[in-house]
Design a protein around this motif. Sequence first.
Motif, PDB file in Angstrom:
ATOM      1  N   LYS A  25       1.034  -1.131   0.012  1.00 15.61           N
ATOM      2  CA  LYS A  25       0.089  -0.053   0.114  1.00 15.61           C
ATOM      3  C   LYS A  25       0.929   1.153   0.053  1.00 15.61           C
ATOM      4  N   VAL A  26       1.934   1.144   0.633  1.00 11.21           N
ATOM      5  CA  VAL A  26       2.919   2.420   0.900  1.00 11.21           C
ATOM      6  C   VAL A  26       3.495   2.653  -0.658  1.00 11.21           C
ATOM      7  N   ALA A  45       0.968   4.223  -2.922  1.00 11.73           N
ATOM      8  CA  ALA A  45       0.934   5.579  -2.522  1.00 11.73           C
ATOM      9  C   ALA A  45       2.152   6.471  -2.882  1.00 11.73           C
ATOM     10  N   LYS A  46       3.042   5.949  -2.928  1.00 17.50           N
ATOM     11  CA  LYS A  46       4.445   6.633  -3.180  1.00 17.50           C
ATOM     12  C   LYS A  46       4.604   6.903  -4.501  1.00 17.50           C
ATOM     13  N   LYS A  91       1.817   7.064  -6.682  1.00 22.09           N
ATOM     14  CA  LYS A  91       0.857   8.107  -7.351  1.00 22.09           C
ATOM     15  C   LYS A  91       1.490   9.390  -6.713  1.00 22.09           C
ATOM     16  N   TRP A  92       2.059   9.551  -5.569  1.00 22.09           N
ATOM     17  CA  TRP A  92       2.558  10.870  -5.179  1.00 22.09           C
ATOM     18  C   TRP A  92       3.651  11.160  -6.299  1.00 22.09           C
TER      19      TRP A  92
END
Length: 114
Positions: free
Chosen positions: A98-99, A102-103, A105-106
């Motif tokens: 999940k991290v 998210a990274k 996408k960021w």
Amino acid sequence: MRTLCSSTLIGEFFLIGFAGLVAMKDPDLSSGVVWTVCGVAMVVSVLLCGVLSRPGGVQAGWALQIALIVSGFWVPLMFFMGVVFAALWWASVHFGRKVDVAKAKWAERNASAA
């Protein structure tokens, strides 16, 4: 994911070493066998840190978790500790992915904004 999983594997490195010390108290186990098995398992746990991103790395980590639980037949506390570390392994893989998403996408948002 790699950071979380590597942290779990390094914790297992120490756990295996301490389990070896406990196993030494068993008169039915020779010290050579105990330290050969523990030494191999400790080396595997460290080597797995380097292959986590390769195909099969996470599955090899699961194999180590199963081996830790099975080691409870010789050191009964390892049934409990093996399950605890298997849960930590699951959490490391699950939340690590999940991290990573998210990274990504960021990074994508920041790359398109620049």
